[in-house]
Design an enzyme around this catalytic site. Sequence first.
Site, PDB file in Angstrom:
ATOM      1  N   ASP A  18    -124.880 -55.069 -36.584  1.00 14.35           N
ATOM      2  CA  ASP A  18    -124.241 -56.112 -35.775  1.00 14.35           C
ATOM      3  C   ASP A  18    -123.292 -55.438 -34.776  1.00 14.35           C
ATOM      4  O   ASP A  18    -122.338 -54.771 -35.178  1.00 14.35           O
ATOM      5  CB  ASP A  18    -123.469 -57.061 -36.701  1.00 14.35           C
ATOM      6  CG  ASP A  18    -122.937 -58.289 -35.978  1.00 14.35           C
ATOM      7  OD1 ASP A  18    -122.967 -58.317 -34.732  1.00 14.35           O
ATOM      8  OD2 ASP A  18    -122.483 -59.218 -36.659  1.00 14.35           O
ATOM      9  N   ASP A 118    -127.477 -59.108 -30.107  1.00 10.99           N
ATOM     10  CA  ASP A 118    -126.541 -58.125 -30.672  1.00 10.99           C
ATOM     11  C   ASP A 118    -126.709 -57.887 -32.173  1.00 10.99           C
ATOM     12  O   ASP A 118    -125.849 -57.292 -32.808  1.00 10.99           O
ATOM     13  CB  ASP A 118    -125.093 -58.534 -30.372  1.00 10.99           C
ATOM     14  CG  ASP A 118    -124.754 -59.919 -30.910  1.00 10.99           C
ATOM     15  OD1 ASP A 118    -125.635 -60.578 -31.501  1.00 10.99           O
ATOM     16  OD2 ASP A 118    -123.599 -60.348 -30.718  1.00 10.99           O
ATOM     17  N   GLU A 119    -127.825 -58.320 -32.750  1.00 14.38           N
ATOM     18  CA  GLU A 119    -128.060 -58.120 -34.178  1.00 14.38           C
ATOM     19  C   GLU A 119    -129.513 -57.763 -34.431  1.00 14.38           C
ATOM     20  O   GLU A 119    -130.423 -58.352 -33.856  1.00 14.38           O
ATOM     21  CB  GLU A 119    -127.718 -59.379 -34.978  1.00 14.38           C
ATOM     22  CG  GLU A 119    -126.248 -59.694 -35.087  1.00 14.38           C
ATOM     23  CD  GLU A 119    -125.996 -60.856 -36.035  1.00 14.38           C
ATOM     24  OE1 GLU A 119    -126.048 -60.662 -37.259  1.00 14.38           O
ATOM     25  OE2 GLU A 119    -125.768 -61.976 -35.538  1.00 14.38           O
TER      26      GLU A 119
END
Length: 358
Positions: A18, A118-119
């Site tokens: 993350d 973003d993960e």
Amino acid sequence: MNEEKSQNNRERIILHLDLDAFFASCEEVRKQELRGRPVVIGADPKDGKGRGVVSTCNYEARKFGIHSAMPISWAFRACPHAIFLPVDMRYYMETSVRIMQQAREKFPECKFELASIDEVTFDVSTFGFDGAEKLAREFKKELKKKEGLTCSIGLGPNALVAKIASDFQKPDGLTPVKPHEVKMFLYPLHVRKLPGVGPKMEEALKALGVETIGQIQNYDKAKLAKVFGKNGEYLHLEAQGKSDREIGGEWKAKSISRQATFEEDTSSQERILAALDALVEEVLEDARESKTRFKTIIVKVRYENFETHTRQKKFRSPVLEKDAKIWARELMKGFLKIGRGVRLIGFGVGGLEEEKNK
């Protein structure tokens, strides 16, 4: 099949990565003077009269109670001296693509699942636990050196535990949780750390005398099911750290989507539709940047009791941006007529095809 073993009887190891406060951190990289100051990404606050919402913010801004999906006017009142910046999706996408490619090179030939910009989650079973942890540490150092960014990584025997572990030492954390450590790792954590537990369920659990995951572990499963139905059964399983969800996906997206969780459940149509407008714009920007057209529009809503519904509309030809905005609101309004509290909303597009060169 044992959920902690892969098909060849190898110990299953899942890594969840993350990127910390990604949009705001990207802005801090290209504008070094922003470091240490509260930064809010989203709509123009217009001196507290803006109608949009917060897309995200950095950790300094969070100290003032600012969070994603908050009305931008509220964020301005909470911290008028914050730096308010518009969403620059092209920049964030370019950065994300580089980082995700670096991650794929670090964990080659591993099944993966791209959760969002973003993960990402990898099945790193092939490296063994110690090997995966070593590679994770190396990746974090390389990310900081190459991009000036930090990430938080969780390692566990399944995606559930890895996701919770990635949030355990944010920002810039690395939390490995081996199979025999899972129950003790989860035991002291607050019930809100479990996916699906929000304010309403938290209050319901508190009424039962339950405030930690450990207390759920020790609670009678049948009683939880009586109170929460199927959700009670899932809750009890998750509290044990059990999940058999497989990791796997394609790098080429089949859809583009965004979602936002409200800090508190809301039935305000104005607030919900403002948040939806912001999500639509982010998805459309993604589509523009990837030169992608779409023929399906999807909206999603999750009510205060975690009941989740989606609606979609398919078109015979690619949808115009102005029509996407109109249809998103029309589809969402159908969920809002009953006045129930809403916890989360989402917007997505499907039926993707590459834009033809004119």
